[in-house]
Write an enzyme that holds these catalytic residues in place. Sequence first.
Site, PDB file in Angstrom:
ATOM      1  CB  CYS A  94      -0.901   0.257   0.705  1.00 19.11           C
ATOM      2  SG  CYS A  94      -2.161   1.371   1.415  1.00 19.11           S
ATOM      3  CB  CYS A 120      -7.784   1.825   4.928  1.00 17.10           C
ATOM      4  SG  CYS A 120      -8.866   3.120   3.902  1.00 17.10           S
TER       5      CYS A 120
END
Length: 338
Positions: A99, A329
């Site tokens: 990510c 997230c």
Amino acid sequence: MFALDSVRFQKVADELNLPTFRLAQIRQWIYTHFTGDFNEMSNLSLALRETLASKYRVTNSHVVAVRKGKGSVKLLVQYPDGAKIETVIMSYRDWSSACLSTQVGCAMGCAFCATGPMGLERNLTTDEMAEQLWHCCNYAKVNSLQPIRNIVLMGIGEPLANFRNVVEFIRRANDPQLFGIGQRRITLSTVGLISQIQELAQLNLAITLAVSLHAPNDKLRNQLMPISRKYPLQELVAACRKYTEATGRRVTYEYLLLAGINDQDSHGAELARLLKGENCLINLIPFNQVSGASFRPSSRAEVFQRQLEQAGLNATIRRSIGQEIDAACGQLRKGLPE
Ligand code: SF4
């Protein structure tokens, strides 16, 4: 990043008067074995290894801190100007996923995000994003994690606000002579900058476009994501539909579930009306508590998912990993891990 494009690679070759097969060997060490030390490139002559080590570096950035969690690792990467970003490796059974961040800070100001209040410092260059990916690949290799096979551009920053560099990075990540990550294994997540989505559609990349929706109507969305005042939902959904028509790729809508804010039956019904007939996937995301934020995680994910499915939409619930190290997230920052 050493030899990230063929022009620079050729320049090195010319400077050192190297034959083509030597270039291929060096490239293999860096982008297949993820070796960061020229001295370890054992099939090069000692003289060449010493010359390379004295004149070049594989990366200009460094990993200055590592935080490990269950199934994820967060790396803090520092660039030569002192700027720092966080990047996360998520490990699954057969592969790992990186990510990556695309900016130092972010200007979008989403209310639920740890980065939001920090503002934008600067864009990352193509090289800097490639170095982030390389650090993830190197870390996975050295620590015997599954190799990085997927990239999600969901870290710090809005990728489409750094359009040229991000597109160039995607091409480098996909280049079989470099990282060789398939375009279908690359996901770009955006708050929904419409003109850039239109531009991206023209490039005909086979990447997945993930659009952060987080609300079924403009009023609520404007509160959660101030940038969305410029991009009304109906226009955004129309742009995504055209993106799918142009690329053949189904758009994913990300929907962060916030208790009492956007997770009620009325929100589900409104969302179903908004996306009725669209060829899309709705990804429901559990909220990760961010210090200072007043939002709470929702316990209605399954109910919400069922409601959308009964309305004929495809909906999944994202498995959240990395929460315990603030790597999930919306939890990344540009500072040091606590
Ligand atoms: S959620 Fe993404 S776009 Fe929104 S402020 Fe955070 S980093 Fe920026």
